[in-house]
Write a protein that holds these residues in place. Structure first.
Motif, PDB file in Angstrom:
ATOM      1  N   THR A 379      23.554  50.097  41.415  1.00  0.00           N
ATOM      2  CA  THR A 379      24.055  50.226  42.781  1.00  0.00           C
ATOM      3  C   THR A 379      25.256  49.318  43.011  1.00  0.00           C
ATOM      4  O   THR A 379      26.273  49.723  43.590  1.00  0.00           O
ATOM      5  N   TRP A 383      29.058  50.492  43.768  1.00  0.00           N
ATOM      6  CA  TRP A 383      29.702  50.057  45.007  1.00  0.00           C
ATOM      7  C   TRP A 383      31.064  49.410  44.717  1.00  0.00           C
ATOM      8  O   TRP A 383      32.044  49.665  45.417  1.00  0.00           O
ATOM      9  N   SER A 386      33.504  52.139  43.747  1.00  0.00           N
ATOM     10  CA  SER A 386      33.946  53.009  44.847  1.00  0.00           C
ATOM     11  C   SER A 386      35.065  52.393  45.663  1.00  0.00           C
ATOM     12  O   SER A 386      35.772  53.106  46.379  1.00  0.00           O
ATOM     13  N   ARG A 435      36.395  52.859  52.034  1.00  0.00           N
ATOM     14  CA  ARG A 435      35.278  53.722  51.647  1.00  0.00           C
ATOM     15  C   ARG A 435      34.910  54.651  52.792  1.00  0.00           C
ATOM     16  O   ARG A 435      34.679  54.200  53.911  1.00  0.00           O
ATOM     17  N   LEU A 501      29.559  57.031  45.826  1.00  0.00           N
ATOM     18  CA  LEU A 501      28.870  56.468  46.986  1.00  0.00           C
ATOM     19  C   LEU A 501      27.531  57.139  47.223  1.00  0.00           C
ATOM     20  O   LEU A 501      26.552  56.481  47.608  1.00  0.00           O
ATOM     21  N   CYS A 504      25.312  55.704  44.745  1.00  0.00           N
ATOM     22  CA  CYS A 504      25.118  54.292  45.073  1.00  0.00           C
ATOM     23  C   CYS A 504      24.022  54.123  46.118  1.00  0.00           C
ATOM     24  O   CYS A 504      23.081  53.338  45.938  1.00  0.00           O
TER      25      CYS A 504
END
Length: 626
Positions: A379, A383, A386, A435, A501, A504
């Motif tokens: 994760t 992140w 991204s 994001r 995402l 994630c």
């Protein structure tokens, strides 16, 4: 001073670091498995012991036997004569037997409906008020008319009636004794304990006309044999993986094997030679039983109310008779009678690998946490990925940077000054991308709410069509990711950053749920974590050779990922478990539906609303249609 070699700042932005998390996640999974496999060793497990000194197990002389054998035989004939009659007739006759020995008796009717089947019956129970007590505490002796194997518990019921008559003659009791005879081993105990705590549904179970004080302990007798037995099998698993206090289990083992000299077994390991293999097998069987969270005996219904309970089951063909089992129950009740307060000294979370060897939560919990943390590691990596923009290929020279910051920016690099040092870093390494969180969060939330559909369907379908429903769901599940991918691509463009995402947030929820679940039901969290481990390694790969930009999966890799995911999808895993274990699919799903409606079973929530949505997100992410 200008430093062209990568500094700490440049290293922090190095895209090659993003190649580490998948390997780190794999290491966490492997270490978690190895950690679990080490637990049966003497260095990591402990010998059981009694924490509550007031129990004094096996310190009293038992007197049950002799003439009580004739009383037992008489009651056994009474039980055999009632076999085949209706629930009302049986309960009425049992109540008359209780009253004939001077006990207050009552009955309770119940009627549950689950998976298209009705579970009806009538419980009979009696209360022996303690001569030296004030009716504030009670211990319960339970015998189901029909045991978990569907057999008439003839010797168990007769022994409970004999012990009720026997206990009445003693004036040493400081706690009330409740003798409960239930019509079956699942619905009956659940209806009685719900009504005892005023938690029953008015449509399903009648209230209790007689009550006593707070329940301190429960012992269930299960002896459907018509001959002498060899050993006693102790069943201790509760609903949703809950367990009784270890002191109760240890006291029973100390009395049965130490005082009475009778063999003790658990988890259906009839011949345990105390080897590593046998310890591991016993521990894994216990984990599977706790992970399923189903009712393993009449005692399971009491544990959710923080009432410690176990079942004593006579097994084998040996030379021990019913009087020996009665003395075990007598001595156990004498120990429970010594309790000054509720069980609290010993462990409530443990893994047993032998009758006298266990592992506490502090030792085994890291294995499940390591499996859960592998999702969190990915994760974090997703992140970070991204937030990085695509990196352009641009050559730059030292002479261009020497001409000044403006010329360096035109060349696609940035001069970063920190602590008196200057580093040449590509502009993409210090820039961030905004994001777009709304769509990924919406998709992940929608997939998790989508899990409520199979949860409702399997808990409200008749048993006659449950097997076909599971097969249909497994087939539909093959095409479901493609269906969702077509719908999503028809409404919006799923860029690589959006896919990152989505994955994630999905892995974040999965890791969070499993880490929390591990503290409540370690076995379920560990098993689901292992089965969901491939979700960490599928999806959009991270590029290191071509900068920071995520790469699209090749068609060959998408096909391989889809094959792995569909082989480990929740419905396929359920079908494989049923086939390997020889369990009927309809019977297993009906048991789960009954647990959902009656016992408060919540394993389906983890499967349908945690594991399956995470699998669905991963399968949609690697769909060729997206």
């Amino acid at each position: 001073m200008t430093i062209e070699a990568p500094t700490i700042l440049a290293l922090r932005k190095d895209p090659r670091l993003l190649k580490i998390p998948p390997y780190l996640s794999a290491v966490c999974i492997i270490v978690g498995i190895v950690w679990l496999l080490l637990l049966p060793l003497n260095q990591y497990s402990r010998h059981t012991y009694i924490s509550e000194n007031a129990l004094l197990p096996g310190q009293v002389h038992t007197y049950f036997g002799g003439s009580e054998q004739n009383v037992f035989n008489a009651y056994k004939h009474e039980v055999q004569a009632l076999a085949g009659k209706g629930h009302e007739d049986i309960a009425t006759q049992l109540s008359e037997i209780f009253r004939s020995v001077g006990l207050k008796a009552a009955t309770q009717k119940y009627d549950y409906y689950a998976a298209g089947s009705k579970h009806r019956g009538e419980n009979a129970y009696a209360i022996l008020h303690a001569p030296r007590g004030d009716a504030t505490e009670a211990i319960v002796l339970v015998a189901a008319w029909i045991n978990m194997d569907g057999e008439l518990n003839q010797s168990g019921v007769a022994l409970a009636l004999t012990l009720a008559r026997y206990f009445k003659r003693w004036s040493l009791w400081s706690k009330d004794i409740i003798v409960l005879i239930t019509s079956d081993s699942k619905a009956g105990p659940q209806a009685w304990v719900d009504a005892y705590h005023d938690e029953q549904s008015a449509q399903s179970a009648a209230p209790l006309p007689l009550k006593s004080g707070a329940l301190q302990g429960v012992v269930v007798i299960d002896n459907a044999l018509n001959h002498r037995f060899e050993s006693i099998h102790i069943i201790y698993d509760g609903i949703n993986g809950q367990l009784p206090n270890l002191d109760l289990f240890n006291s029973a083992v100390h009395i049965i094997s130490g005082q009475m000299g009778i063999g003790v077994s658990l988890q259906r390991m009839w011949k345990h030679d105390d080897s590593y293999r046998e310890r591991l097998k016993t521990m894994l069987r216990g984990m599977v039983s706790q992970g399923l969270g189903h009712t393993s005996g009449p005692h399971s219904s009491f544990i959710p109310y923080h009432v410690d309970a176990i079942t004593l089951q006579a097994v084998g063909n040996g030379w021990q008779d019913e009087m020996a089992m009665g003395r075990c129950v007598e001595s156990t009740f004498r120990s429970l009678n010594n309790l000054l307060e509720h069980f609290h000294q010993s462990f409530f979370f443990y893994l047993l690998m032998q009758a006298n060897r266990f592992v506490s939560i502090g030792t085994y919990l890291p294995s499940a946490m390591l499996v859960a943390v592998n999702f969190t590691i990915m994760t974090i990596a997703l992140w970070v990925q991204s937030g990085r923009p695509p990196r352009s290929k641009m050559a730059f020279t030292t002479t261009e940077t020497d001409k000044g910051p403006d010329k360096a920016r035109e060349s696609g690099v940035e001069l970063v000054k920190k602590d008196g040092m200057v580093a040449i870093v590509p502009k993409e390494d210090v820039a961030t991308v905004e994001r777009q969180l709304f769509l990924p969060v919406l998709l992940v939330a929608a997939f998790h709410f989508w899990g409520a559909i199979p949860l409702y369907v399997f808990n409200h379908t008749d048993q006659d069509v449950l097997a076909q429903t599971l097969t249909f769901f497994a087939l539909t599940n093959v095409f479901l990711p493609t269906f969702f991918a077509i719908i999503i691509s028809g409404y919006t463009t799923m860029s690589s950053h959006r896919l990152i995402l989505v994955q994630c947030f999905s892995l974040l929820l999965l890791g969070m749920f499993l880490a929390t679940l591990a503290t409540l039901n370690f076995s379920l969290a560990f098993l689901v974590g292992l089965l969901a481990a491939p979700l960490t390694f599928v999806g959009v790969p991270l590029s290191a050779e071509n900068g920071n930009a995520p790469l699209s999966l090749s068609l060959r890799r998408k096909v391989a990922c889809n094959l792995v995911l569909h082989l480990l999808s929740p419905p396929v895993v359920v079908l494989a478990i049923c086939r390997i274990s020889g369990v009927d699919r309809a019977a297993m799903l009906a048991e789960a539906a009954f647990g959902w409606k009656v016992s408060g079973l919540r394993t389906q929530v983890v499967v349908c609303c945690v594991w399956w949505p995470a699998w669905l997100v991963a399968a949609v992410s690697v769909s060729p249609m997206l």
